[in-house]
Design a protein around this motif. Structure first.
Motif, PDB file in Angstrom:
ATOM      1  N   GLY A 230      35.193  51.747  31.221  1.00  0.00           N
ATOM      2  CA  GLY A 230      34.568  51.945  32.519  1.00  0.00           C
ATOM      3  C   GLY A 230      33.877  50.687  32.998  1.00  0.00           C
ATOM      4  O   GLY A 230      33.986  50.305  34.161  1.00  0.00           O
ATOM      5  N   GLN A 231      33.165  50.024  32.123  1.00  0.00           N
ATOM      6  CA  GLN A 231      32.478  48.791  32.498  1.00  0.00           C
ATOM      7  C   GLN A 231      33.482  47.690  32.821  1.00  0.00           C
ATOM      8  O   GLN A 231      33.281  46.897  33.735  1.00  0.00           O
ATOM      9  N   GLY A 232      34.564  47.659  32.056  1.00  0.00           N
ATOM     10  CA  GLY A 232      35.616  46.668  32.322  1.00  0.00           C
ATOM     11  C   GLY A 232      36.263  46.919  33.673  1.00  0.00           C
ATOM     12  O   GLY A 232      36.563  45.979  34.421  1.00  0.00           O
ATOM     13  N   GLY A 233      36.466  48.192  34.006  1.00  0.00           N
ATOM     14  CA  GLY A 233      37.048  48.543  35.302  1.00  0.00           C
ATOM     15  C   GLY A 233      36.125  48.169  36.446  1.00  0.00           C
ATOM     16  O   GLY A 233      36.567  47.651  37.485  1.00  0.00           O
ATOM     17  N   ILE A 234      34.835  48.433  36.243  1.00  0.00           N
ATOM     18  CA  ILE A 234      33.857  48.083  37.264  1.00  0.00           C
ATOM     19  C   ILE A 234      33.823  46.574  37.460  1.00  0.00           C
ATOM     20  O   ILE A 234      33.782  46.077  38.594  1.00  0.00           O
ATOM     21  N   GLN A 235      33.853  45.848  36.360  1.00  0.00           N
ATOM     22  CA  GLN A 235      33.829  44.385  36.445  1.00  0.00           C
ATOM     23  C   GLN A 235      35.072  43.875  37.172  1.00  0.00           C
ATOM     24  O   GLN A 235      34.981  42.953  37.987  1.00  0.00           O
ATOM     25  N   MET A 236      36.223  44.492  36.913  1.00  0.00           N
ATOM     26  CA  MET A 236      37.454  44.092  37.604  1.00  0.00           C
ATOM     27  C   MET A 236      37.335  44.351  39.107  1.00  0.00           C
ATOM     28  O   MET A 236      37.762  43.527  39.920  1.00  0.00           O
ATOM     29  N   LEU A 237      36.747  45.492  39.472  1.00  0.00           N
ATOM     30  CA  LEU A 237      36.565  45.807  40.884  1.00  0.00           C
ATOM     31  C   LEU A 237      35.623  44.812  41.553  1.00  0.00           C
ATOM     32  O   LEU A 237      35.873  44.357  42.676  1.00  0.00           O
ATOM     33  N   LEU A 238      34.545  44.470  40.867  1.00  0.00           N
ATOM     34  CA  LEU A 238      33.604  43.502  41.413  1.00  0.00           C
ATOM     35  C   LEU A 238      34.266  42.139  41.603  1.00  0.00           C
ATOM     36  O   LEU A 238      34.054  41.453  42.610  1.00  0.00           O
ATOM     37  N   THR A 239      35.069  41.741  40.634  1.00  0.00           N
ATOM     38  CA  THR A 239      35.779  40.464  40.727  1.00  0.00           C
ATOM     39  C   THR A 239      36.777  40.491  41.882  1.00  0.00           C
ATOM     40  O   THR A 239      36.877  39.528  42.656  1.00  0.00           O
TER      41      THR A 239
END
Length: 90
Positions: free
Chosen positions: A6-15
């Motif tokens: 989930g955190q990795g997905g959020i980070q990808m979205l932010l990027t």
């Protein structure tokens, strides 16, 4: 483990969002540059007012020419229409 995904997905979205902002910013800057160039080119080629005036004059002359042509042939057209309307075919 799921929280890591989930955190990795959020980070990808932010990027991805940050990249999108950069792309939009670049596009806006390019648009502004092109508008400035177009304005400068228009100013170099003469004022747009003189072009508008020239086009208005040309248009007025063409309209006058068409009116004259129409008035020359209007009587012939009327005669032709009357002939076709009043002609009876057996």
């Amino acid at each position: 483990m799921d929280s890591m995904k989930g955190q990795g997905g959020i980070q990808m979205l932010l990027t991805a969002e940050q990249e999108a902002r950069q792309i939009i910013s670049s596009a806006k800057n390019l648009k502004l540059t092109r508008l400035k160039q177009a304005k400068e080119e228009a100013e170099r080629n003469g004022s747009s007012g003189s072009n508008v005036k020239r086009l208005d004059e040309e248009t007025a002359m063409k309209i006058q020419s068409l009116k004259q042509s129409g008035s020359r042939v209007s009587s012939d057209v009327v005669v032709m229409l009357i002939k076709h309307v009043t002609t009876v075919k057996a």
